[in-house]
Design a protein around this motif. Structure first.
Motif, PDB file in Angstrom:
ATOM      1  N   GLN A 168       0.830  -1.204   0.000  1.00  0.00           N
ATOM      2  CA  GLN A 168       0.000   0.000   0.000  1.00  0.00           C
ATOM      3  C   GLN A 168       0.864   1.254   0.000  1.00  0.00           C
ATOM      4  O   GLN A 168       0.600   2.211  -0.745  1.00  0.00           O
ATOM      5  N   LEU A 169       1.925   1.252   0.811  1.00  0.00           N
ATOM      6  CA  LEU A 169       2.830   2.400   0.874  1.00  0.00           C
ATOM      7  C   LEU A 169       3.488   2.666  -0.478  1.00  0.00           C
ATOM      8  O   LEU A 169       3.585   3.808  -0.923  1.00  0.00           O
ATOM      9  N   ALA A 197       2.413   1.825  -3.392  1.00  0.00           N
ATOM     10  CA  ALA A 197       1.412   2.323  -4.339  1.00  0.00           C
ATOM     11  C   ALA A 197       1.136   3.805  -4.125  1.00  0.00           C
ATOM     12  O   ALA A 197       0.972   4.575  -5.083  1.00  0.00           O
ATOM     13  N   ASP A 198       1.110   4.234  -2.853  1.00  0.00           N
ATOM     14  CA  ASP A 198       0.826   5.636  -2.522  1.00  0.00           C
ATOM     15  C   ASP A 198       2.057   6.532  -2.684  1.00  0.00           C
ATOM     16  O   ASP A 198       1.923   7.727  -2.959  1.00  0.00           O
ATOM     17  N   ARG A 199       3.254   5.944  -2.469  1.00  0.00           N
ATOM     18  CA  ARG A 199       4.503   6.719  -2.505  1.00  0.00           C
ATOM     19  C   ARG A 199       5.503   6.041  -3.432  1.00  0.00           C
ATOM     20  O   ARG A 199       6.447   5.381  -2.980  1.00  0.00           O
TER      21      ARG A 199
END
Length: 362
Positions: free
Chosen positions: A132-133, A135-137
């Motif tokens: 998730q991290l 994908a976001d960053r």
């Protein structure tokens, strides 16, 4: 006249990682030597970060992220501190206050998983959070300690040290598998140099890495030496012998190591110490090197404070098996023979578990 000392001057290190990375070598018996680390994975983290910077895969000032149950987190934070990189750790529920405080003071940001008695769930949660991290960053670099072979690189320096300290003779290396890079990263370069090296691997019950996922060890807190998910960095064909050890036996090894040799080390070291004692008695002609990955501090409450409950290691021996079908708690040993092994996918494991449950309740 003042005598002139002929002793070599101790090195003055430029960074704490240079002092931490090399182990203390301690003789435990006629043919058993312990490589006792404060934190083993400094070799992996330093080697990986240097290689990534040299390749241009990571840029100065970039943030590195990974999941960890403890000692890799500290090693990565130290490497980032040394090279001026950002660090973000998705931490296991087993990471304690002492470890978390060190990470934060070193400049790392920490996501810690909620309390859980299920280390499989904890590990799966951590990997989901890292994905998730990323994908976001997308500016973050995922270190992928479980899968990126760059983590093998740093252990060549450890192999140099072992080759110099225990030269020539056939050698047996005993250590926890974990991500695969510490044992594999030591054994592979030694064999490439022509050394006859036998690799004895330690696993907890419940790990998919070498087929013990159908078992449950309720007290197991041997985070980091096994896995609920396949690890790409584990090269199964590097290993000669496998030992599966439960919590109570690992505890016996850890308490016995402190009682008999005054060495305060973690559970994976305790398990390896127990296994090495049995192996060394059967092969007295070979030196045995035990990899001691970390100190015992994070196991104080749940292991060492309970030392009166510890089993006597001298009375323990494994159930010797020839097939994974015969695997049994609390301690099993098997000649692996450097063969390959395909870890089943999550759906296949779930189907097998459902089938086993159905058979038991039928």
């Amino acid at each position: 006249m003042t005598p002139v000392s002929t002793a070599p001057a101790p090195p003055v290190h430029e960074h704490i990682t240079d002092a931490l990375k090399a182990p203390d070598l301690i003789r435990l018996g006629d043919n058993v030597v312990l490589a006792r680390f404060e934190t083993l994975k400094v070799y992996a983290a330093l080697g990986a970060v240097r290689a990534l910077l040299e390749r241009g895969a990571v840029a100065p000032g970039q943030t590195l992220v990974d999941s960890s149950s403890g000692i890799y987190a500290l090693a990565l934070a130290l490497a980032c501190h040394r090279y001026g990189l950002g660090c973000h750790i998705v931490a296991s529920t087993t990471v304690d206050t002492t470890m978390r405080a060190q990470l934060e003071i070193l400049g790392a940001t920490v996501d810690q998983m909620p309390p859980s008695q299920d280390l499989r769930l904890d590990q799966e949660r951590r990997v989901r959070r890292v994905r998730q991290l990323i994908a976001d960053r997308p500016d973050m670099h995922w270190m992928r300690q479980y899968h990126d072979p760059v983590h093998y690189a740093g252990y060549r320096e450890f192999a140099d040290l072992v080759d110099a300290a225990l030269p020539g003779a056939p050698l047996t290396v005993v250590g926890a598998v974990g991500t695969g890079s510490s044992t594999g990263g030591l054994v592979q370069p030694l064999r490439e140099r022509g050394r006859k090296v036998r690799s004895v691997a330690v696993q907890p019950f419940g790990s998919v890495t070498f087929g013990s996922e159908r078992f449950s060890d309720p007290e197991a807190i041997i985070a980091g030496i096994g896995s609920s998910i396949p690890f790409g960095n584990v090269r199964h064909d590097l290993y000669d012998t496998l030992h599966w050890v439960d919590f109570r036996h690992a505890m016996a090894g850890a308490v016995g190591l402190l009682r008999d040799h005054a060495v305060f080390a973690g559970l994976s070291t305790g398990a390896a110490h127990l296994v090495a004692g049995w192996e060394a008695a059967r092969h007295p002609e070979r030196p045995h090197l035990v990899i001691g990955a970390d100190t015992g501090h994070r196991y104080t409450e749940r292991v060492f404070a309970r030392h009166r409950e510890a089993l006597d290691p001298r009375g323990l021996k494994p159930h010797q098996i020839t097939s994974l079908a015969d695997l049994a708690l609390p301690w099993s040993a098997m000649e692996w023979g450097r063969r390959r092994h395909e870890v089943p996918s999550a759906p296949a494991r779930q189907a097998a578990a459902a089938s086993t449950t159905k058979e038991r309740t039928a």
